[in-house]
Design a protein around this motif. Sequence first.
Motif, mmCIF file in Angstrom:
data_model
loop_
_atom_site.group_PDB
_atom_site.id
_atom_site.type_symbol
_atom_site.label_atom_id
_atom_site.label_comp_id
_atom_site.label_asym_id
_atom_site.label_seq_id
_atom_site.Cartn_x
_atom_site.Cartn_y
_atom_site.Cartn_z
ATOM 1 N N TRP A 105 0.888 -1.213 -0.265
ATOM 2 C CA TRP A 105 0.000 0.075 -0.004
ATOM 3 C C TRP A 105 0.985 1.326 0.077
ATOM 4 O O TRP A 105 0.524 2.212 -0.658
ATOM 5 N N VAL A 106 2.084 1.193 0.495
ATOM 6 C CA VAL A 106 2.876 2.342 0.472
ATOM 7 C C VAL A 106 3.186 2.752 -0.957
ATOM 8 O O VAL A 106 3.254 3.690 -1.328
ATOM 9 N N TRP A 107 3.611 1.615 -1.740
ATOM 10 C CA TRP A 107 3.950 1.983 -2.881
ATOM 11 C C TRP A 107 2.624 2.503 -3.633
ATOM 12 O O TRP A 107 2.749 3.222 -4.901
ATOM 13 N N ASN A 136 1.726 5.951 -3.240
ATOM 14 C CA ASN A 136 2.672 6.877 -3.797
ATOM 15 C C ASN A 136 2.320 7.008 -5.314
ATOM 16 O O ASN A 136 2.548 8.240 -5.920
ATOM 17 N N ALA A 137 1.941 5.876 -5.706
ATOM 18 C CA ALA A 137 1.811 5.913 -7.442
ATOM 19 C C ALA A 137 0.241 6.617 -7.372
ATOM 20 O O ALA A 137 0.286 7.142 -8.539
ATOM 21 N N TRP A 138 -0.721 6.625 -6.779
ATOM 22 C CA TRP A 138 -1.744 7.298 -6.835
ATOM 23 C C TRP A 138 -1.675 8.796 -6.625
ATOM 24 O O TRP A 138 -2.273 9.623 -7.421
ATOM 25 N N SER A 139 -0.797 9.093 -5.641
ATOM 26 C CA SER A 139 -0.498 10.470 -5.387
ATOM 27 C C SER A 139 0.149 11.013 -6.635
ATOM 28 O O SER A 139 -0.360 12.270 -7.023
ATOM 29 N N ARG A 140 0.896 10.458 -7.406
ATOM 30 C CA ARG A 140 1.397 10.887 -8.591
ATOM 31 C C ARG A 140 0.506 10.998 -9.593
ATOM 32 O O ARG A 140 0.439 12.018 -10.328
ATOM 33 N N LEU A 141 -0.193 10.305 -9.667
ATOM 34 C CA LEU A 141 -1.353 10.342 -10.991
ATOM 35 C C LEU A 141 -2.255 11.029 -10.736
ATOM 36 O O LEU A 141 -2.616 11.871 -11.759
ATOM 37 N N ALA A 142 -2.642 11.225 -9.683
ATOM 38 C CA ALA A 142 -3.931 12.015 -9.031
ATOM 39 C C ALA A 142 -3.715 13.502 -8.778
ATOM 40 O O ALA A 142 -4.216 14.306 -8.579
ATOM 41 N N ASN A 143 -2.287 13.589 -8.698
ATOM 42 C CA ASN A 143 -1.574 14.952 -8.397
ATOM 43 C C ASN A 143 -1.964 15.244 -6.897
ATOM 44 O O ASN A 143 -2.423 16.492 -7.027
ATOM 45 N N LYS A 144 -2.007 14.412 -6.182
ATOM 46 C CA LYS A 144 -2.346 14.555 -4.726
ATOM 47 C C LYS A 144 -1.188 14.244 -3.703
ATOM 48 O O LYS A 144 -0.402 13.615 -4.085
ATOM 49 N N PRO A 145 -1.145 15.031 -2.785
ATOM 50 C CA PRO A 145 -0.320 14.706 -1.879
ATOM 51 C C PRO A 145 -0.208 13.233 -1.404
ATOM 52 O O PRO A 145 -1.258 12.479 -1.259
ATOM 53 N N LEU A 146 0.890 12.901 -1.057
ATOM 54 C CA LEU A 146 1.051 11.501 -0.478
ATOM 55 C C LEU A 146 0.340 11.473 0.982
ATOM 56 O O LEU A 146 0.758 12.117 1.768
ATOM 57 N N PRO A 147 -0.595 10.450 0.995
ATOM 58 C CA PRO A 147 -1.261 10.336 2.258
ATOM 59 C C PRO A 147 -0.638 10.124 3.462
ATOM 60 O O PRO A 147 0.560 9.381 3.303
ATOM 61 N N ASP A 148 -0.966 10.685 4.778
ATOM 62 C CA ASP A 148 -0.043 10.364 5.924
ATOM 63 C C ASP A 148 0.380 9.024 6.093
ATOM 64 O O ASP A 148 1.196 8.423 6.535
ATOM 65 N N ALA A 149 -0.866 8.152 5.540
ATOM 66 C CA ALA A 149 -0.826 6.647 6.339
ATOM 67 C C ALA A 149 0.407 5.978 5.489
ATOM 68 O O ALA A 149 0.839 4.881 6.165
ATOM 69 N N ALA A 150 0.793 6.564 4.450
ATOM 70 C CA ALA A 150 2.219 5.767 3.790
ATOM 71 C C ALA A 150 3.131 5.858 4.794
ATOM 72 O O ALA A 150 3.860 4.733 5.171
ATOM 73 N N ALA A 151 3.546 6.918 5.473
ATOM 74 C CA ALA A 151 4.626 6.913 6.310
ATOM 75 C C ALA A 151 4.485 5.967 7.714
ATOM 76 O O ALA A 151 5.311 5.196 8.151
#
Length: 381
Positions: A248-250, A253-268
Amino acid sequence: MMTTSALRRRAKEARLWLFESCFPLWAEHGLTDAGLFPEVLSLQHDEVARDVTRVRLQARQTYLFAEAWRMGWRRDTAARLVQSGVSILTGPALAASGLPGKTLHADGRGLADASADLYDTAFVLFALAEAANGPGPAGEALASANAVLGALDRLARDTAHGGYAEALPAPAVRLQNPHMHLLEACLSLYRAERRADHLARASEIIQLFDTRFTAGEGGLLGEKFARDWSARPGEAADIVEPGHQFEWVWLLNAWSRLANKPLPDAAARLYGFGLSTLDEAGRACQEVTRHGAAHDASRRTWPQTEALKAHLAMYGQRGDDRFAAAACRSFDVLMDEFLTEDGGWIDHFAADGSVLAKDMPASTGYHVVLAFAELIRVMDA
């Protein structure tokens, strides 16, 4: 910079292993006489007879050769195998409902189990998108993918609670894993054709992730839920999989790049927990409790690949050498312990390091090739 240089050397090693060992091995076994990708090889690389083959395996092998084609490996061979895969996924793998079935007769007689399964559906969508992003035929692949999505919306969308039924009829136990792979498929489809509905489906799953999948103790990713996505009682709510935290971290990250959104805090948060479960060599185990105690300390190939992808995602986000160093460790674990020089893998080890694998499942190739392709992409960027 020294760690980045070390990771770049490993990217070159990954490409060499793919081109000289992995792709040739699986292309050599290519298609069976029935025109299907073989489900499994022995540890000596002989084909193992099976009565049925999983539709998801046909999809994963289609992806594998689409990736080989994109990398420039023997493009005529790779394209032929991808096109064969697309023919399987748009033909005999589809049930009358318009959704993929679960298994095919290995002798080519068509579906052995025509029941719908969201996990299989997600991988068919992913493979069709990856074929369109590779050698094609793009038009046929995307038309079929969109028809499958239409059937999925019509037959399996859970309008009351969100997401999709994991099987038909809808089971009492809900699963995050098929939704995770549906997210992956939607992102791949969006790369293939920039349709807003693909990104909208992906964002709906991200919303489920935020509000349901990670609602339990510690904000970690759960696996099994009640019908309304609430926590199930007992041990089921306490067991988590490090490999899926990393995966899910990966994907975030892929979603944030494609959607032009900040990386969700949950990733960290998921990444930090996943790191805490690795052993001193950087190996990932199968299952732990939410407090980090081992529940299934055996080790399979796929969580190692997901750890590598997560390290790469964090490195791409932050450019910090510690993430590059972690990626080097995960790569070395894969190459030194799980992968073989001739393009295969030892898929499962016990906690004490003894070999549990009895054969070589072809489906593992999806995880390995995707992780190595991501390593090469990040180092080439």
